[in-house]
Design an enzyme around this catalytic site. Structure first.
Site, PDB file in Angstrom:
ATOM      1  N   GLU A 144       1.046  -0.539   0.047  1.00 30.43           N
ATOM      2  CA  GLU A 144       0.146   0.049  -0.075  1.00 30.43           C
ATOM      3  C   GLU A 144       0.381   0.968  -0.150  1.00 30.43           C
ATOM      4  O   GLU A 144       0.358   2.393  -0.576  1.00 30.43           O
ATOM      5  CB  GLU A 144      -1.335   0.074   1.309  1.00 30.43           C
ATOM      6  CG  GLU A 144      -2.118  -0.852   1.084  1.00 30.43           C
ATOM      7  CD  GLU A 144      -2.867  -0.530   0.317  1.00 30.43           C
ATOM      8  OE1 GLU A 144      -3.476   0.347  -0.167  1.00 30.43           O
ATOM      9  OE2 GLU A 144      -3.256  -1.565  -0.274  1.00 30.43           O
ATOM     10  N   ASP A 173      -6.208   7.558  -0.076  1.00 29.50           N
ATOM     11  CA  ASP A 173      -5.827   7.083   0.794  1.00 29.50           C
ATOM     12  C   ASP A 173      -4.754   7.524   1.530  1.00 29.50           C
ATOM     13  O   ASP A 173      -4.782   8.461   1.354  1.00 29.50           O
ATOM     14  CB  ASP A 173      -6.132   5.736   0.519  1.00 29.50           C
ATOM     15  CG  ASP A 173      -7.506   4.958  -0.175  1.00 29.50           C
ATOM     16  OD1 ASP A 173      -8.204   4.574   0.099  1.00 29.50           O
ATOM     17  OD2 ASP A 173      -7.099   4.715  -1.687  1.00 29.50           O
TER      18      ASP A 173
END
Length: 143
Positions: free
Chosen positions: A50, A68
């Site tokens: 990520e 995010d």
């Protein structure tokens, strides 16, 4: 004097960029925060995929307009309140946290929020999960 001002400005800029952790540093810090050791290989895999272990990352705009945040790339549509707050007006803020709090050097907020997400939605809440679902390198060498 100018050099001093530049150094101070750079120091403050570095504080806001977060830090880049290693796999083992992340595993050890998460373990100290109470994350079960048998989950650490999964969490480190997710963090690598990520954010490449970077705490200060804000991802590019998603197709739904959300972003995010942090080492686990926690979404502002559901889990945290973006800094543009009320005008954004659509975050569920499930972790009851400001998204900017996920960008600091400390991973406490990130871990607590990520654990909540995992309990509610499972590991597949992260789109990178397919890389982390299976045989993973052991984290035993980190301890």
């Amino acid at each position: 004097m100018k050099a001093f001002i530049v150094l101070v400005a750079l120091a403050f800029a570095a504080l806001t960029l977060g830090r880049t952790m290693s796999r083992c540093t992340l595993a050890r810090e998460m373990f100290k925060l109470g994350v079960p050791r048998n989950q650490l290989d999964k969490w480190t895999c997710i963090a690598e995929r990520e954010s490449n272990y970077r705490t200060g990352v804000v991802g590019p705009k998603n197709t739904n307009g959300s972003h995010d945040y942090g080492i686990f790339q926690i979404n502002d549509l559901y889990w945290c309140e973006p800094s543009h707050g009320q005008s954004y007006g659509r975050s569920s803020n499930g972790c009851e946290i400001d998204c900017d709090d996920l960008l600091s050097d400390s991973i406490v907020n990130d871990v607590r929020c990520a654990q909540l997400i995992q309990r509610m939605q499972g590991w597949c809440a992260w789109t990178t999960w397919h890389y982390c679902n299976g045989d993973l390198p052991s984290i035993d060498d980190c301890f």
